[in-house]
Design an enzyme around this catalytic site. Structure first.
Site, PDB file in Angstrom:
ATOM      1  CG  ASP A 363      -1.965   1.078   1.180  1.00 18.96           C
ATOM      2  OD1 ASP A 363      -1.709   2.133   0.563  1.00 18.96           O
ATOM      3  OD2 ASP A 363      -3.037   0.899   1.784  1.00 18.96           O
ATOM      4  CG  HIS A 394      -4.803   3.313  -0.391  1.00 17.91           C
ATOM      5  ND1 HIS A 394      -4.572   3.035   0.943  1.00 17.91           N
ATOM      6  CD2 HIS A 394      -5.802   4.225  -0.413  1.00 17.91           C
ATOM      7  CE1 HIS A 394      -5.378   3.759   1.695  1.00 17.91           C
ATOM      8  NE2 HIS A 394      -6.144   4.485   0.896  1.00 17.91           N
TER       9      HIS A 394
END
Length: 483
Positions: A363, A394
């Site tokens: 992420d 993300h």
């Protein structure tokens, strides 16, 4: 004009080079994290679902490694047996664009999507005359009727909380579509001034203040009293959902919840967390949204400081830590005291329902998982479950079944996982209730041989509950209206 074009090209080139560096340089920390938390040893527990131990439960199957990190419990073992999606995450070949966390993140945040759902909006007036909006998703074929489900409907309601910046992403739209296909009634919660909601007062909602969300839940329960309520949050919007669940405890009226790519260390993230491309984009987007209300906000805030801020922390401080009339003493408190009131984990011990958090190790918005994920929370609290993947970006989690991230209509892997989680938890609790009822009928006083999930007990809060959901106390709902 040529200068602007050249600057834009240079910026795009820098961002692409930075993303490629991050993508190909993340392999070593990922392997170190896996070995550091004993995931390989934990994966052997799949052959013995009833085994107990200190190692986190893990779901590993074909495709990319997926780990379920949680405290061993009856519910955790039930999820491992009945949630096939937990072990079925495949991003594709090594050269696939799905391997790049930057591309996944930007695609699912900004790329347009074919509208298969439309929204019918309700405006709710709060006790201080502020307005929030609830967008009820309906299928495109039924939009011309402009009518939601009947209040007698027993279909479950899925409350969706977008990111704290008010951007309705492709991820949210695809989630609404998947929820409709599974029989849910999706409704998107929009904070004050977000997504076209008018700002009727000069007060904005603080990052972790669940007061407006409590009123929205009351209204949803009033309109759909027969359906179960589930909640999903996206990115920084998870701070609001976790704050609500912590403050309300067993009175939240939510059966189960899920957080997609949540940000847990919020204060650190506002200070130093997000890499500069994302930080710059979020800062610019928020300033553009707030510029609509510059005159109204100028009555109580120093707008020069607000719009000249060069960081997310500076913008948040200008909005909420420098309250009061111009020239008055600062009433918003310091930066640290602001996060004492708004930290999403401040009341995490009071959460009384199962919460699934879906995160990716690569992420790029949240940052290094070794410092940004509270592993100790998932290993010690039986209500929290962390589903951790190797890739996904993300709020991305695109798989080989999603051409261009879901352009073919197939739901994203994360959406399948959370909907499967909701179904499994509901079935688990229903089976538990049937077992208890059968035991009582046999005259055993309700005792059973299974270990009840602790989240179904009525918790005793450490303080006076602030989350009364009594319908007679609801504000005058005649003041709500539909657009």
């Amino acid at each position: 004009m040529p200068e602007w074009f050249a600057a834009a090209c240079i910026l795009i080139l820098v961002v692409l080079l930075w993303s490629v560096k991050r993508c190909f340089g993340f392999r070593t920390p990922t392997l170190a994290l896996l070995s550091g938390f004993g995931f390989r040893a934990a994966s052997r527990q799949m052959s013995d679902p009833d085994r107990r131990g200190s190692q986190p439960a893990s779901a590993a199957g074909a495709g990319e490694p997926v780990s379920l990190i949680c405290k061993p419990s009856t519910l955790a073992n039930y999820l491992l047996r009945h949630c096939a999606t937990f072990s079925n995450f495949t991003t594709g070949l090594t050269w696939s664009w799905r391997r790049n966390p930057f591309l996944q993140t930007v695609f699912n945040a900004c790329w347009p999507v074919e509208r298969r759902v439309h929204f019918i909006r309700d405006y709710l007036q709060m006790s201080d005359d502020g307005l929030v909006a609830l967008d009820w998703a309906v299928a495109a074929s039924a939009f011309h009727k402009r009518r939601r489900a009947s209040s007698n409907s027993t279909n479950p309601v899925l409350l969706i909380i977008p990111n704290s910046f008010g951007k309705i992403t492709r991820n949210v739209l695809k989630l609404c579509e998947a929820a409709l296909n599974h029989g849910y009634l999706p409704v998107v919660f929009n904070r004050r001034s977000h997504n076209g909601s008018p700002l009727s007062t000069a007060k904005l909602q603080q990052f972790g203040d669940p007061a407006d969300l409590r009123e929205a839940v009351r209204y949803i329960r009033y309109r759909q009293p027969s359906g179960r309520l589930y909640a999903v949050s996206e990115s920084t919007g998870s701070g609001l959902l976790l704050s609500y669940l912590g403050e309300c405890g067993s009175s939240s009226y939510v059966t189960a919840a899920a957080c997609l790519s949540p940000i847990f260390r919020c204060q650190d993230w506002f200070e130093t967390g997000a890499p500069w491309p994302y930080r710059w984009a979020l800062l610019l987007y928020q300033k553009i949204c707030l510029s609509r209300y510059k005159t109204a906000l100028g009555e109580t805030l120093h707008t020069d400081t607000l719009f000249s801020s060069s960081s997310l922390q500076g913008l948040e401080e200008a909005l909420f830590c420098q309250g009061g009339q111009k020239g008055a003493v600062v009433s918003g408190g310091s930066w640290d005291s602001y996060w004492e009131r708004n930290d999403p984990l401040r009341d995490v011990d009071e959460v009384a329902i199962p919460v699934l958090c879906l995160c990716s190790q690569d992420d790029p918005v949240r940052g290094d998982p070794r410092t940004t994920l509270p592993f100790e929370l998932f290993e010690s609290n039986p209500h929290f479950f962390l589903l951790l993947t190797g890739q996904g970006g993300h709020c991305g989690f695109a798989t080989v079944g999603n051409r261009a991230g879901g352009a073919d209509g197939a739901p994203l892997w994360s959406h399948q996982a959370l909907l499967e989680f909701f179904q499994a938890t509901s079935e688990f609790f229903a089976a538990e209730e049937r077992t208890k009822l059968a035991a009582r009928r046999r005259g055993l006083g309700g005792g059973t041989n299974i270990k009840a999930f602790r989240g179904r007990r009525v918790s005793i809060c450490k303080r006076e509950p602030v989350c009364s959901h009594n319908i007679p106390d609801i504000y005058n709902w005649q003041r709500s209206y539909t657009r």
